[in-house]
Structures are given as structure tokens and as C-alpha cells.
Motif scaffolding. Structure first.
Motif, mmCIF file in Angstrom:
data_model
loop_
_atom_site.group_PDB
_atom_site.id
_atom_site.type_symbol
_atom_site.label_atom_id
_atom_site.label_comp_id
_atom_site.label_asym_id
_atom_site.label_seq_id
_atom_site.Cartn_x
_atom_site.Cartn_y
_atom_site.Cartn_z
ATOM 1 N N HIS A 63 0.821 -1.214 0.000
ATOM 2 C CA HIS A 63 0.000 0.000 0.000
ATOM 3 C C HIS A 63 0.861 1.274 0.000
ATOM 4 N N HIS A 64 2.036 1.198 0.617
ATOM 5 C CA HIS A 64 2.881 2.390 0.800
ATOM 6 C C HIS A 64 4.250 2.254 0.140
ATOM 7 N N GLN A 65 4.362 1.359 -0.831
ATOM 8 C CA GLN A 65 5.689 1.071 -1.369
ATOM 9 C C GLN A 65 6.378 2.275 -2.013
ATOM 10 N N GLU A 66 5.645 3.138 -2.693
ATOM 11 C CA GLU A 66 6.284 4.305 -3.311
ATOM 12 C C GLU A 66 6.923 5.202 -2.257
ATOM 13 N N GLU A 67 6.203 5.447 -1.178
ATOM 14 C CA GLU A 67 6.743 6.284 -0.109
ATOM 15 C C GLU A 67 7.926 5.599 0.578
ATOM 16 N N ILE A 68 7.820 4.311 0.826
ATOM 17 C CA ILE A 68 8.907 3.575 1.492
ATOM 18 C C ILE A 68 10.176 3.625 0.649
ATOM 19 N N TRP A 69 10.050 3.354 -0.647
ATOM 20 C CA TRP A 69 11.238 3.323 -1.501
ATOM 21 C C TRP A 69 11.797 4.724 -1.747
ATOM 22 N N GLN A 70 10.942 5.748 -1.702
ATOM 23 C CA GLN A 70 11.439 7.120 -1.788
ATOM 24 C C GLN A 70 12.242 7.457 -0.534
ATOM 25 N N LEU A 71 11.768 6.992 0.620
ATOM 26 C CA LEU A 71 12.522 7.177 1.864
ATOM 27 C C LEU A 71 13.890 6.505 1.787
ATOM 28 N N VAL A 72 13.920 5.281 1.267
ATOM 29 C CA VAL A 72 15.196 4.568 1.107
ATOM 30 C C VAL A 72 16.128 5.396 0.235
ATOM 31 N N ASP A 102 16.061 8.632 -0.488
ATOM 32 C CA ASP A 102 16.442 9.889 0.164
ATOM 33 C C ASP A 102 17.523 9.667 1.218
ATOM 34 N N HIS A 103 17.354 8.628 2.024
ATOM 35 C CA HIS A 103 18.335 8.347 3.078
ATOM 36 C C HIS A 103 19.644 7.830 2.496
ATOM 37 N N ALA A 104 19.561 7.036 1.452
ATOM 38 C CA ALA A 104 20.775 6.554 0.785
ATOM 39 C C ALA A 104 21.540 7.724 0.191
ATOM 40 N N ASP A 105 20.829 8.614 -0.510
ATOM 41 C CA ASP A 105 21.470 9.798 -1.088
ATOM 42 C C ASP A 105 22.133 10.652 -0.010
ATOM 43 N N ALA A 106 21.437 10.853 1.093
ATOM 44 C CA ALA A 106 21.978 11.666 2.189
ATOM 45 C C ALA A 106 23.236 11.041 2.782
ATOM 46 N N ALA A 107 23.306 9.709 2.739
ATOM 47 C CA ALA A 107 24.468 9.001 3.287
ATOM 48 C C ALA A 107 25.552 8.777 2.236
ATOM 49 N N GLY A 108 25.275 9.194 0.998
ATOM 50 C CA GLY A 108 26.249 8.998 -0.075
ATOM 51 C C GLY A 108 26.376 7.541 -0.499
ATOM 52 N N LEU A 109 25.277 6.792 -0.377
ATOM 53 C CA LEU A 109 25.280 5.369 -0.702
ATOM 54 C C LEU A 109 24.299 5.074 -1.822
ATOM 55 N N LYS A 110 24.498 3.941 -2.459
ATOM 56 C CA LYS A 110 23.506 3.432 -3.405
ATOM 57 C C LYS A 110 22.392 2.784 -2.588
ATOM 58 N N GLY A 157 21.020 -0.129 -2.683
ATOM 59 C CA GLY A 157 21.363 -1.479 -2.228
ATOM 60 C C GLY A 157 22.311 -1.471 -1.046
ATOM 61 N N GLU A 158 23.253 -0.540 -1.058
ATOM 62 C CA GLU A 158 24.179 -0.419 0.068
ATOM 63 C C GLU A 158 23.427 0.046 1.326
ATOM 64 N N PHE A 159 22.510 0.975 1.141
ATOM 65 C CA PHE A 159 21.755 1.482 2.284
ATOM 66 C C PHE A 159 20.835 0.412 2.863
ATOM 67 N N LEU A 160 20.299 -0.452 2.004
ATOM 68 C CA LEU A 160 19.413 -1.520 2.487
ATOM 69 C C LEU A 160 20.098 -2.395 3.533
ATOM 70 N N GLN A 161 21.413 -2.516 3.451
ATOM 71 C CA GLN A 161 22.144 -3.314 4.433
ATOM 72 C C GLN A 161 22.045 -2.709 5.837
ATOM 73 N N HIS A 162 21.774 -1.410 5.914
ATOM 74 C CA HIS A 162 21.596 -0.761 7.216
ATOM 75 C C HIS A 162 20.194 -1.010 7.774
ATOM 76 N N ILE A 163 19.255 -1.305 6.878
ATOM 77 C CA ILE A 163 17.871 -1.540 7.288
ATOM 78 C C ILE A 163 17.648 -3.006 7.630
ATOM 79 N N SER A 164 18.138 -3.879 6.762
ATOM 80 C CA SER A 164 17.950 -5.323 6.937
ATOM 81 C C SER A 164 19.313 -5.990 6.803
ATOM 82 N N LYS A 165 19.901 -6.332 7.930
ATOM 83 C CA LYS A 165 21.283 -6.832 7.949
ATOM 84 C C LYS A 165 21.476 -8.105 7.129
#
Length: 120
Positions: A56-65, A67-75, A77-85
Motif C-alpha cells: 500500500h505504501h511502497q512508493e513512499e517507502i522506496w522514496q525514503l530509502v 532519500d536516506h541513501a542519497d543523504a548518506a552517499g550510498l547506493k 542497495g548499500e543502504f538496504l544493508q543498514h535496514i535489513s542486515k
């Protein structure tokens, strides 16, 4: 899922979901912001619930990913490792994504709440 939980679950944005969650007395945004979702947030506890919430909220969730990846200077996929180890399945990954996104939005709302006596 009860009609009450379904109603908060179907709001257009995650922030609106959280506002409805608190308005209905199901739980407090502050608790999610401070303690996360792993302690149990009614309506997003089980894999079938978190998968439906993601759908139901996938567009918002993936936009958050993104945005946070960009802010951290990561791709992404790299940022996903911080969310789900180490997700063992797609369902596990979606669960982690939903909990993370709900926690992020709860923290944003909590930061906006008036400092004096706010429970939101």
C-alpha cells in the motif's frame, strides 16, 4: 485485521497512518519513535500485515530509502544493508523496510511535536 486497524493502515501516507493510529487510541507515535516497531505495533506485526502495508505504501517507502541513501552517499542497495542486515526472505526484507519506514516517520512526527507535555 479489524476494521479499526484496517482504517489506520489505509491512510494515504505513513504520517497520516501514524496520526490515525494515535487518534484511535491504538498506540502512541512517541512510543514508536523512541522504541521502534519490534515491540509490536498493532496492524504491522505479522509478515502478511507488513507485506500488505508495504504494498500500500511502497512508493513512499522506496522514496525514503532513496532519500536516506542519497543523504548518506550510498547506493540504495548499500543502504538496504543498514535496514535489513541479513534478510532470509523477501517477506523478511519487506518487514524490515516497513518497520524502518514507520519508525522514521514516527521520529519525524515526534520531532515536530510541541516539546512541553507532547505525547505525539
Amino acid at each position: 485485521m479489524t476494521d479499526e486497524l484496517k482504517e489506520w493502515f489505509l491512510m494515504p501516507s505513513i504520517k497520516e497512518c501514524l496520526a490515525e493510529y494515535q487518534k484511535q487510541g491504538i498506540g502512541l507515535i512517541a512510543d514508536i519513535a523512541k522504541h521502534g516497531c519490534s515491540g509490536g505495533v498493532a496492524g504491522i506485526v505479522y509478515y502478511d500485515e507488513t507485506t500488505a502495508f508495504h504494498d500500500h505504501h511502497q512508493e513512499e517507502i522506496w522514496q525514503l530509502v532513496q532519500d536516506h541513501a542519497d543523504a548518506a552517499g550510498l547506493k540504495n542497495g548499500e543502504f538496504l544493508q543498514h535496514i535489513s542486515k541479513d534478510p532470509s526472505s523477501l517477506r523478511h526484507l519487506l518487514n524490515d523496510l516497513v518497520w524502518w519506514a514507520v519508525e522514521v516517520r514516527a521520529q519525524e512526527l515526534h520531532e515536530l511535536a510541541p516539546a512541553a507535555g507532547a505525547e505525539a
